[in-house]
Scaffold this motif. Structure first.
Motif, PDB file in Angstrom:
ATOM      1  N   LEU A  95       0.821  -1.201   0.000  1.00 18.03           N
ATOM      2  CA  LEU A  95       0.000   0.000   0.000  1.00 18.03           C
ATOM      3  C   LEU A  95       0.861   1.258   0.000  1.00 18.03           C
ATOM      4  O   LEU A  95       0.512   2.261  -0.626  1.00 18.03           O
ATOM      5  CB  LEU A  95      -0.941   0.011   1.205  1.00 18.03           C
ATOM      6  N   GLY A  96       1.985   1.190   0.694  1.00 17.05           N
ATOM      7  CA  GLY A  96       2.892   2.324   0.701  1.00 17.05           C
ATOM      8  C   GLY A  96       3.449   2.614  -0.685  1.00 17.05           C
ATOM      9  O   GLY A  96       3.584   3.779  -1.092  1.00 17.05           O
ATOM     10  N   TRP A  97       3.755   1.555  -1.418  1.00 20.68           N
ATOM     11  CA  TRP A  97       4.245   1.733  -2.794  1.00 20.68           C
ATOM     12  C   TRP A  97       3.161   2.337  -3.676  1.00 20.68           C
ATOM     13  O   TRP A  97       3.423   3.270  -4.448  1.00 20.68           O
ATOM     14  CB  TRP A  97       4.709   0.394  -3.351  1.00 20.68           C
ATOM     15  N   CYS A  98       1.938   1.842  -3.560  1.00 21.05           N
ATOM     16  CA  CYS A  98       0.832   2.396  -4.339  1.00 21.05           C
ATOM     17  C   CYS A  98       0.599   3.858  -3.995  1.00 21.05           C
ATOM     18  O   CYS A  98       0.314   4.684  -4.877  1.00 21.05           O
ATOM     19  CB  CYS A  98      -0.443   1.592  -4.101  1.00 21.05           C
ATOM     20  N   GLU A  99       0.716   4.192  -2.728  1.00 20.78           N
ATOM     21  CA  GLU A  99       0.556   5.577  -2.300  1.00 20.78           C
ATOM     22  C   GLU A  99       1.630   6.461  -2.940  1.00 20.78           C
ATOM     23  O   GLU A  99       1.338   7.571  -3.418  1.00 20.78           O
ATOM     24  CB  GLU A  99       0.631   5.657  -0.774  1.00 20.78           C
TER      25      GLU A  99
END
Length: 239
Positions: A148-152
């Motif tokens: 999720l951090g990468w997508c953010e």
């Protein structure tokens, strides 16, 4: 021309990523395994996959038939549909970037499944509960935040509101589906993690509000999440 989608009739699974793209594109399709026999149903799907008449046999569903083309693997199907229905950038670099995002989300999907079946898919969950507890802890505390951090980060750098900027692609639809699945399987974890990913949350809401997607989600065509799919809710795995 109506597409033919071959996937299991009682689960969302990997086929749902394809369904979302077809629905957003307003592309006619037959969900073959959900149709009545003898022309439809699971036997029709298995005949395609296990039959001797297919020159390039797919390994497993989902499979999409588009005229004479027969395409397996979710990411490959979406690569094809994205180019054909305006759900991918026009440039080669843009198409490859969206494909890369899709493959990364596919990795997340595998890890989500393995959080409850870390030993073997052929075993019942009850036969691997101890191992699943350890795997799910890692998935909750390490892998979900990383994905999720990468997508953010991708959304922040794209300028938003979509993963590639101002235009929706099939990868946005897939990220929506991943968030929905994680909310079902790990609601407590997602409640915490979503506070750190506001752009991802906004994208999920924007996809859900798109007219064709909203109509699909409210229809009987959308199979509910259940305990047979990739995303499964076991409360003990999400304390």
């Amino acid at each position: 021309m109506a597409y033919e989608l071959y996937y299991w009739p009682t689960i969302q699974g990997r086929g749902e990523f394809v369904r979302l793209a077809l629905e957003e594109a307003d592309a006619p399709y037959d969900d073959v395994a959900r149709a009545p026999e003898p022309d439809g149903g699971v036997p029709a799907m298995l005949a395609l996959i296990d039959g001797d008449s297919v020159p390039h046999p797919p390994f497993a569903p989902p499979v999409l038939r588009a005229g004479r083309l027969l395409i397996g693997q979710t990411a490959a199907i979406l690569l094809f549909l994205g180019d054909r229905h305006g759900l991918a950038p026009k440039t080669e670099s843009g198409r490859l970037w969206v494909h890369q995002i899709q493959l990364t989300l596919a990795d997340l999907v595998v890890e989500a499944h393995d959080s409850h079946h870390p030993i073997a898919s052929s075993l019942y969950y009850e036969d691997q509960k101890k191992e699943a507890a350890r795997r799910a802890e890692s998935f909750r505390t390490e892998r979900i935040p990383k994905f999720l951090g990468w997508c953010e980060t991708v959304l922040e750098r794209s300028g938003g509101p979509w993963l590639t900027g101002r235009r929706l692609t099939y990868a946005d639809l897939s990220l929506f589906q991943v968030v929905e699945g994680l909310r079902f399987a790990f609601p407590r974890t997602m409640k915490r993690q979503e506070r750190k990913a506001p752009h991802v949350v906004a994208l999920r809401a924007a996809v859900a509000a798109r007219p064709r997607i909203a109509a699909y989600l409210a229809s009987e065509r959308r199979i509910p999440f259940n305990q047979m799919g990739i995303f499964r809710r076991y409360p003990e795995l999400d304390p």
